[in-house]
Design a protein around this motif. Structure first.
Motif, PDB file in Angstrom:
ATOM      1  N   PRO A 193       8.859   8.250  19.045  1.00 60.06           N
ATOM      2  CA  PRO A 193       8.367   8.374  17.721  1.00 60.06           C
ATOM      3  C   PRO A 193       8.219  10.510  16.926  1.00 60.06           C
ATOM      4  O   PRO A 193       7.949  10.074  15.941  1.00 60.06           O
ATOM      5  CB  PRO A 193       6.998   8.222  18.071  1.00 60.06           C
ATOM      6  N   ASN A 194       8.860  11.287  17.827  1.00 60.38           N
ATOM      7  CA  ASN A 194       9.318  12.517  17.720  1.00 60.38           C
ATOM      8  C   ASN A 194      10.238  12.669  17.154  1.00 60.38           C
ATOM      9  O   ASN A 194      10.451  14.141  16.620  1.00 60.38           O
ATOM     10  CB  ASN A 194       8.817  13.771  18.779  1.00 60.38           C
ATOM     11  N   SER A 195      10.856  11.793  16.854  1.00 60.44           N
ATOM     12  CA  SER A 195      12.493  11.862  16.042  1.00 60.44           C
ATOM     13  C   SER A 195      12.675  11.539  14.450  1.00 60.44           C
ATOM     14  O   SER A 195      11.547  10.583  14.100  1.00 60.44           O
ATOM     15  CB  SER A 195      13.932  11.137  16.418  1.00 60.44           C
ATOM     16  N   THR A 196      13.347  12.002  13.972  1.00 58.79           N
ATOM     17  CA  THR A 196      13.690  12.765  12.364  1.00 58.79           C
ATOM     18  C   THR A 196      13.585  10.707  11.709  1.00 58.79           C
ATOM     19  O   THR A 196      14.951  10.668  12.394  1.00 58.79           O
ATOM     20  CB  THR A 196      14.213  13.633  11.656  1.00 58.79           C
ATOM     21  N   GLN A 197      13.348  10.080  10.738  1.00 60.88           N
ATOM     22  CA  GLN A 197      13.417   9.410  11.047  1.00 60.88           C
ATOM     23  C   GLN A 197      12.933   8.350   9.798  1.00 60.88           C
ATOM     24  O   GLN A 197      11.960   8.935   8.947  1.00 60.88           O
ATOM     25  CB  GLN A 197      12.977   7.454  11.776  1.00 60.88           C
ATOM     26  N   VAL A 198      12.877   7.497   8.542  1.00 60.48           N
ATOM     27  CA  VAL A 198      12.724   6.955   7.492  1.00 60.48           C
ATOM     28  C   VAL A 198      10.625   6.361   7.975  1.00 60.48           C
ATOM     29  O   VAL A 198      10.856   6.116   9.367  1.00 60.48           O
ATOM     30  CB  VAL A 198      13.196   5.631   6.548  1.00 60.48           C
ATOM     31  N   SER A 199      10.801   7.163   6.893  1.00 53.91           N
ATOM     32  CA  SER A 199       9.147   6.213   7.044  1.00 53.91           C
ATOM     33  C   SER A 199       8.941   4.603   7.447  1.00 53.91           C
ATOM     34  O   SER A 199       7.674   4.106   8.367  1.00 53.91           O
ATOM     35  CB  SER A 199       8.103   6.438   6.464  1.00 53.91           C
ATOM     36  N   ALA A 200       9.811   4.099   6.837  1.00 59.14           N
ATOM     37  CA  ALA A 200       9.734   2.605   6.935  1.00 59.14           C
ATOM     38  C   ALA A 200       9.654   1.388   8.282  1.00 59.14           C
ATOM     39  O   ALA A 200       9.075   1.020   9.087  1.00 59.14           O
ATOM     40  CB  ALA A 200      10.829   2.222   5.807  1.00 59.14           C
ATOM     41  N   GLY A 201      10.858   2.604   9.230  1.00 57.18           N
ATOM     42  CA  GLY A 201      11.409   1.883  10.043  1.00 57.18           C
ATOM     43  C   GLY A 201      10.456   2.309  11.263  1.00 57.18           C
ATOM     44  O   GLY A 201       9.576   1.534  11.961  1.00 57.18           O
ATOM     45  N   ALA A 202       9.347   3.539  11.367  1.00 56.15           N
ATOM     46  CA  ALA A 202       8.242   4.229  12.396  1.00 56.15           C
ATOM     47  C   ALA A 202       7.324   3.329  11.450  1.00 56.15           C
ATOM     48  O   ALA A 202       6.447   3.205  13.013  1.00 56.15           O
ATOM     49  CB  ALA A 202       8.564   5.573  11.755  1.00 56.15           C
ATOM     50  N   THR A 203       7.103   3.096  10.517  1.00 53.55           N
ATOM     51  CA  THR A 203       5.643   1.694  10.662  1.00 53.55           C
ATOM     52  C   THR A 203       5.426   0.746  11.166  1.00 53.55           C
ATOM     53  O   THR A 203       5.033   0.420  11.760  1.00 53.55           O
ATOM     54  CB  THR A 203       5.464   2.048   8.819  1.00 53.55           C
ATOM     55  N   LEU A 204       7.165   0.288  11.114  1.00 48.73           N
ATOM     56  CA  LEU A 204       7.171  -0.940  11.677  1.00 48.73           C
ATOM     57  C   LEU A 204       7.226  -0.777  12.972  1.00 48.73           C
ATOM     58  O   LEU A 204       6.134  -1.996  13.898  1.00 48.73           O
ATOM     59  CB  LEU A 204       8.208  -1.426  11.532  1.00 48.73           C
ATOM     60  N   VAL A 205       7.765  -0.215  13.645  1.00 48.04           N
ATOM     61  CA  VAL A 205       7.211   0.364  15.516  1.00 48.04           C
ATOM     62  C   VAL A 205       5.901   0.396  15.428  1.00 48.04           C
ATOM     63  O   VAL A 205       5.547  -0.520  16.691  1.00 48.04           O
ATOM     64  CB  VAL A 205       8.138   1.547  15.760  1.00 48.04           C
ATOM     65  N   GLN A 206       5.197   1.200  14.728  1.00 49.51           N
ATOM     66  CA  GLN A 206       3.789   1.483  14.920  1.00 49.51           C
ATOM     67  C   GLN A 206       3.441  -0.291  15.037  1.00 49.51           C
ATOM     68  O   GLN A 206       2.336  -0.218  16.005  1.00 49.51           O
ATOM     69  CB  GLN A 206       3.287   2.427  13.698  1.00 49.51           C
ATOM     70  N   HIS A 207       3.163  -0.779  13.679  1.00 46.16           N
ATOM     71  CA  HIS A 207       2.959  -2.501  13.931  1.00 46.16           C
ATOM     72  C   HIS A 207       3.533  -3.719  15.574  1.00 46.16           C
ATOM     73  O   HIS A 207       1.954  -3.607  15.980  1.00 46.16           O
ATOM     74  CB  HIS A 207       3.398  -2.412  12.785  1.00 46.16           C
ATOM     75  N   LEU A 208       4.376  -3.161  16.089  1.00 41.48           N
ATOM     76  CA  LEU A 208       4.729  -4.058  16.830  1.00 41.48           C
ATOM     77  C   LEU A 208       4.640  -3.253  18.349  1.00 41.48           C
ATOM     78  O   LEU A 208       3.688  -4.099  19.257  1.00 41.48           O
ATOM     79  CB  LEU A 208       6.546  -3.740  17.350  1.00 41.48           C
ATOM     80  N   MET A 209       4.087  -1.760  17.866  1.00 44.19           N
ATOM     81  CA  MET A 209       2.991  -1.014  19.708  1.00 44.19           C
ATOM     82  C   MET A 209       1.435  -2.208  19.583  1.00 44.19           C
ATOM     83  O   MET A 209       0.862  -1.387  20.680  1.00 44.19           O
ATOM     84  CB  MET A 209       2.918   0.080  19.085  1.00 44.19           C
ATOM     85  N   THR A 210       1.092  -2.539  18.291  1.00 37.95           N
ATOM     86  CA  THR A 210      -0.036  -2.819  18.315  1.00 37.95           C
ATOM     87  C   THR A 210      -0.232  -3.837  19.726  1.00 37.95           C
ATOM     88  O   THR A 210      -1.179  -4.400  19.644  1.00 37.95           O
ATOM     89  CB  THR A 210      -0.668  -3.153  17.115  1.00 37.95           C
ATOM     90  N   TYR A 211       1.369  -4.869  19.674  1.00 41.29           N
ATOM     91  CA  TYR A 211       0.694  -6.033  20.741  1.00 41.29           C
ATOM     92  C   TYR A 211       1.421  -5.674  22.253  1.00 41.29           C
ATOM     93  O   TYR A 211       1.783  -6.646  22.561  1.00 41.29           O
ATOM     94  CB  TYR A 211       2.118  -6.684  19.560  1.00 41.29           C
ATOM     95  N   ASP A 212       0.636  -4.526  22.305  1.00 38.41           N
ATOM     96  CA  ASP A 212       0.898  -4.721  23.951  1.00 38.41           C
ATOM     97  C   ASP A 212       2.138  -4.265  24.454  1.00 38.41           C
ATOM     98  O   ASP A 212       2.053  -4.984  25.421  1.00 38.41           O
ATOM     99  CB  ASP A 212      -0.420  -4.533  24.836  1.00 38.41           C
ATOM    100  N   VAL A 213       3.145  -3.546  23.572  1.00 40.47           N
ATOM    101  CA  VAL A 213       4.358  -3.468  24.527  1.00 40.47           C
ATOM    102  C   VAL A 213       4.635  -2.863  25.842  1.00 40.47           C
ATOM    103  O   VAL A 213       4.400  -1.790  25.929  1.00 40.47           O
ATOM    104  CB  VAL A 213       5.194  -3.583  23.640  1.00 40.47           C
ATOM    105  N   HIS A 214       4.996  -3.343  27.223  1.00 41.95           N
ATOM    106  CA  HIS A 214       4.896  -2.837  28.183  1.00 41.95           C
ATOM    107  C   HIS A 214       6.107  -2.061  28.309  1.00 41.95           C
ATOM    108  O   HIS A 214       5.791  -1.007  29.710  1.00 41.95           O
ATOM    109  CB  HIS A 214       5.066  -4.203  29.250  1.00 41.95           C
ATOM    110  N   SER A 215       7.012  -2.499  28.123  1.00 40.80           N
ATOM    111  CA  SER A 215       8.410  -1.764  28.189  1.00 40.80           C
ATOM    112  C   SER A 215       8.652  -1.538  27.326  1.00 40.80           C
ATOM    113  O   SER A 215       9.339  -2.001  26.288  1.00 40.80           O
ATOM    114  CB  SER A 215       9.187  -2.602  29.192  1.00 40.80           C
TER     115      SER A 215
END
Length: 306
Positions: A193-215
């Motif tokens: 999350p703290n690395s420079t990246q396109v906002s679209a990719g960061a938004t997709l990851v944030q969405h996936l993390m809402t599904y309680d990813v354990h690993s």
């Protein structure tokens, strides 16, 4: 001011040493020292603090060094334009782009460019920092957003989307993911999350993390994410331009993807006539056209199989 003295000052400031600057300029240390003293006397100021480990610029020296750096870059640009008046494409071309695009898409295709122009010397600078093209930190850039700097010629090359991929081996071992809620039972590989990246990719990851990813396995660039995926570590968030070169990867949850990320090629207006720039621009455009065609063919083949 004396141009020759400024040239010697720039070499000393760049090297931080009279001796090293003398080696570069093929002058003795005493000759370099005399020129620096003469320049300081003409400006009535001190340009360097002298100590046992070398030379450090004073505040006035920093101001002058900024000016000589700018002059050098302008001179380099002029030299490049003069060289480009020749019929052949040759010489150094400094290309900057992101680590992911440069390592995973551009570099594997460069042999075709070298085959056509063997005297070209490409300096590929991979970093997320946006280099200053008008100040000649690079000659041409490929970026994941439209450049905002003035006096640039820019062309939109294509659009990229971030999608989910896994290796065939991983799917065979762990099963296909058919529902986004199932992502919680798999290791997610993505940019940190703290690395420079396109906002679209960061938004997709944030969405996936809402599904309680354990690993979770995070890396600071997409090349590292790719290595995790191809080595069967989990499900990765990767740009879709990889599909052509890594056909063994399986797309996960086809309905899930990021928004479009525009890819632009840009170069300074003053290099409009550069044959090296033109050769590189045409090469990249041709490769993208071929890339798009292969993706269309692959999509039509998959639809036919269904």
């Amino acid at each position: 001011m004396d141009w020759d003295k400024l040239r010697i000052f720039h070499a000393v400031a760049d090297a931080g040493s009279l001796t090293h600057a003398g080696d570069t300029l093929h002058l003795s240390q005493s000759a370099v020292s005399r020129q620096i003293r003469a320049l300081e006397e003409s400006l009535n100021t001190t340009l360097f603090h002298r100590h046992a480990r070398g030379l450090i610029l004073t505040e006035q020296g920093e101001l002058l060094f900024d000016a000589t750096k700018s002059m050098n870059k302008r001179l380099d640009a002029a030299a490049a334009r003069i060289k480009d008046s020749e019929e052949e494409v040759f010489g150094e071309l400094r290309v900057t782009t992101t680590t992911g695009f440069g390592t995973m898409w551009l570099a594997p295709r460069l042999p075709k460019l070298y085959e056509k122009y063997p005297d070209l010397k490409i300096d590929l600078m991979l970093e997320e920092r946006v280099l200053d093209l008008p100040m000649r930190e690079a000659d041409v850039a490929i970026r994941m957003k439209e450049p905002s700097q003035a006096d640039l010629i820019r062309k939109r090359l294509m659009s990229v989307r971030m999608r989910l991929y896994a290796s065939r081996e991983y799917i065979e071992k762990n099963g296909m993911i058919n529902d986004v809620e199932d992502i919680a039972n798999h290791r997610l590989i993505c940019q940190s999350p703290n690395s420079t990246q396109v906002s679209a990719g960061a938004t997709l990851v944030q969405h996936l993390m809402t599904y309680d990813v354990h690993s979770l396995f995070t890396v600071n660039n997409y090349f590292g994410v790719l290595q995790g995926v191809v080595n069967n570590l989990g499900v990765g968030v990767l740009p879709d331009y990889l599909v052509e070169d890594f056909p063994h990867m399986v797309r996960i949850l086809p309905d899930l993807q990021s928004g479009e990320v525009p890819v632009f090629l840009a170069y300074p207006e003053e290099l409009r006539q550069s044959k090296r720039i033109s050769a590189f621009r045409d090469f990249v455009q041709d490769e993208i056209f071929a890339h798009r065609r292969k993706l269309r063919e692959a999509t039509q083949s998959d639809e036919g199989a269904d």
